[in-house]
Each structure stands twice: as structure tokens, then as C-alpha cells.
Design a protein around this motif. Structure first.
Motif, PDB file in Angstrom:
ATOM      1  N   TYR A  41      38.180  53.620  57.363  1.00 26.86           N
ATOM      2  CA  TYR A  41      39.362  53.961  56.548  1.00 26.86           C
ATOM      3  C   TYR A  41      40.593  53.164  57.004  1.00 26.86           C
ATOM      4  CZ  TYR A  41      43.315  56.598  54.685  1.00 26.86           C
ATOM      5  OH  TYR A  41      44.496  56.944  54.060  1.00 26.86           O
ATOM      6  N   ILE A  44      40.415  49.581  55.933  1.00 28.45           N
ATOM      7  CA  ILE A  44      40.655  49.350  54.504  1.00 28.45           C
ATOM      8  C   ILE A  44      42.128  49.565  54.143  1.00 28.45           C
ATOM      9  CG2 ILE A  44      40.179  50.260  52.176  1.00 28.45           C
ATOM     10  CD1 ILE A  44      37.317  50.929  53.162  1.00 28.45           C
ATOM     11  N   MET A  78      43.229  52.546  47.051  1.00 24.99           N
ATOM     12  CA  MET A  78      42.814  51.143  46.872  1.00 24.99           C
ATOM     13  C   MET A  78      43.120  50.605  45.478  1.00 24.99           C
ATOM     14  SD  MET A  78      39.129  51.368  48.723  1.00 24.99           S
ATOM     15  CE  MET A  78      38.534  49.696  48.498  1.00 24.99           C
ATOM     16  N   ARG A  84      40.806  44.428  44.917  1.00 21.85           N
ATOM     17  CA  ARG A  84      40.378  45.707  45.508  1.00 21.85           C
ATOM     18  C   ARG A  84      38.870  45.828  45.671  1.00 21.85           C
ATOM     19  NH1 ARG A  84      42.236  48.924  40.092  1.00 21.85           N
ATOM     20  NH2 ARG A  84      40.531  48.192  38.791  1.00 21.85           N
ATOM     21  N   VAL A  87      37.711  44.116  49.404  1.00 20.38           N
ATOM     22  CA  VAL A  87      38.350  44.507  50.669  1.00 20.38           C
ATOM     23  C   VAL A  87      37.310  44.535  51.796  1.00 20.38           C
ATOM     24  CG1 VAL A  87      39.637  46.316  51.872  1.00 20.38           C
ATOM     25  CG2 VAL A  87      40.097  45.867  49.459  1.00 20.38           C
ATOM     26  N   LEU A  88      36.160  45.140  51.539  1.00 17.94           N
ATOM     27  CA  LEU A  88      35.115  45.257  52.569  1.00 17.94           C
ATOM     28  C   LEU A  88      34.523  43.887  52.915  1.00 17.94           C
ATOM     29  CD1 LEU A  88      33.931  47.544  54.216  1.00 17.94           C
ATOM     30  CD2 LEU A  88      32.180  47.868  52.477  1.00 17.94           C
ATOM     31  N   ILE A 113      34.370  52.395  46.684  1.00 16.96           N
ATOM     32  CA  ILE A 113      33.864  52.044  48.022  1.00 16.96           C
ATOM     33  C   ILE A 113      32.447  51.468  47.893  1.00 16.96           C
ATOM     34  CG2 ILE A 113      33.268  52.918  50.320  1.00 16.96           C
ATOM     35  CD1 ILE A 113      36.147  53.332  50.078  1.00 16.96           C
ATOM     36  N   ASN A 116      32.603  48.063  46.577  1.00 19.74           N
ATOM     37  CA  ASN A 116      32.964  47.164  47.683  1.00 19.74           C
ATOM     38  C   ASN A 116      31.744  46.800  48.528  1.00 19.74           C
ATOM     39  OD1 ASN A 116      35.928  46.449  48.871  1.00 19.74           O
ATOM     40  ND2 ASN A 116      36.048  48.040  47.304  1.00 19.74           N
TER      41      ASN A 116
END
Length: 234
Positions: A41, A44, A78, A84, A87-88, A113, A116
Motif C-alpha cells: 500500500y 503504491i 489510485m 494508474r 503503478v505496480l 489492483i 495492475n
């Protein structure tokens, strides 16, 4: 979690990224989520250094980036981020050369998520529970993978379909196995993960099954899966 532990047991350097707000993979590997300062978290949302979020585990060669319940709200936070969906990808890029395998554990929902994770990944393992509704979920997931491939990550492949909670005594389990095999043929792992009490008990002790009971069916199944994946990626 058990696959990561098995790959590490086979002397691979493994990073497990827990991208599920429930943080089951983190607690199942003995990480006390309430005690950690930096999780996925913080990486990110607060742009924390990924190295600050990496924790070692009791298994040599296995590191983890833990999750946190705050991740539930991260999807909303996000929404305003540029790029977006990637991000990961950016967070994990510096780690790619340091590990043989990076496994991302996703929640079953297809939120931002998980998008991502699929954008960052080279391939995806699709677990299929041997029960009736599992087959319905596959088509939704395959559709998502198709969209991700066309818009975000053209190189995303399916590593394989993994049949889990398999009980050879049940007719339904055998029917689902046959059905998945018929549709996806070579993409189905030879290894199946059988229903196993030790496998269910291990996480409550904060251990992967390979440490909890090495001789259990669950441990042997996951070791076989790890070997199959290593063989496939040679």
C-alpha cells in the motif's frame, strides 16, 4: 504462498507480492501485518521505496512484500494517478533482475489492483476450484485477460490452469477436470492440488504447508507444481 515456498525450497530466489487486501499470504507466511511499517500500500500510494517493503521469511530464498487492509481503499485513491494501471509495473521493475520468480497474489475480484498485477506480469496462473461455479468464473477472467492483452500488456500469457481442491472420489471434481482439460488441453497443469487437511491447517500456524508437514499431500502437490513450472520455463 505454497507455490512460492516450494520454488524457494527448490533453491530459486522468490519474491511474493501480496496484492490482496485480506493479506492471507502475508499472515500465512508468519508476517504480523499489524507490526509492519511498509507494505505494498505504501509503495503504491506514498511512493515508498520497494526495498523498504520487502521482508524475509522463515524459508531461505523467499521474500515477501506484505499487504494491508488499507489496500481496500487504494483502488479509489489510485483513480487520479497518471498511468494508474502501471503503478505496480513501475514498483516491481527494479526487482526483476534480483529474483528468479516474482509471484503476485491477487484477490478474486477484478479491480484496479488486479489489473495492475496482470499488467505487471509476464504470465498468469488460473486456479480452478473443482466445483460447479468455477467454470463460470473462468470465462470472465479470460475476457479480462484479453482486454489487458489488447490495451495494456500485449505479452501477457496464460502460464496454466491449476485445478485445486480436487477430490478424485467426487464425480463433479472429475467432470470439471475433464471439462477444463477438453477446453484448454496443454494449458492445464499436470499437477492437481488435492483437498488436504494439512493444507487448510497450515496458514493458521503462519507456515506454508511445506514447513508445516513436509510429507502431506498438499506439500507434495505444491512441490510437483513448482517443478513443473521450473521445467516449463527452462
Amino acid at each position: 504462498m505454497n507455490l512460492a515456498a516450494s520454488l524457494a525450497t527448490l533453491e530459486k530466489k522468490v519474491l511474493l507480492v501480496d496484492a490482496d487486501p485480506q493479506a492471507n499470504a502475508s499472515s500465512g507466511l508468519g508476517v504480523d501485518v499489524s507490526e509492519i511499517d511498509c507494505s505494498i500500500y505504501e509503495c503504491i500510494i506514498d511512493h515508498a521505496d520497494v526495498r523498504d517493503a520487502i521482508y524475509t521469511t522463515d524459508i531461505e530464498g523467499l521474500d515477501i512484500i506484505p499487504s494491508h487492509i488499507d489496500l481496500v481503499g487504494a483502488e479509489i485513491e489510485m483513480l487520479n494517478l497518471p498511468n494508474r494501471e502501471r503503478v505496480l509495473t513501475e514498483i516491481l521493475a527494479p526487482m526483476k533482475d534480483e529474483y528468479d520468480y516474482i509471484l503476485i497474489d491477487c484477490s478474486p475480484s477484478l479491480g484496479l489492483i488486479t489489473v495492475n498485477a496482470l499488467t505487471a506480469a509476464d504470465s498468469v496462473i488460473i486456479p480452478v476450484q473443482c466445483e460447479y461455479f468455477a467454470l463460470e468464473g473462468i470465462s470472465k477472467l479470460l475476457n479480462t485477460i484479453k482486454i489487458i492483452k489488447s490495451k495494456l500488456n500485449p505479452s501477457l500469457e496464460i502460464e496454466g490452469f491449476l485445478l485445486t481442491m480436487y477430490d478424485s472420489r467426487l464425480r463433479l471434481a472429475n467432470q470439471i477436470y475433464d471439462e477444463v482439460k477438453k477446453h484448454f488441453q496443454e494449458l492445464v497443469f499436470k499437477t492437481v492440488i488435492q483437498r488436504n487437511v494439512k493444507l487448510s491447517e497450515a496458514p493458521s500456524h503462519g507456515l506454508p504447508v511445506i514447513l508445516y508437514d513436509t510429507d502431506s499431500t498438499g506439500a507434495k502437490n505444491h512441490l510437483a507444481l513448482a517443478k513443473e513450472i521450473i521445467e516449463k520455463n527452462k
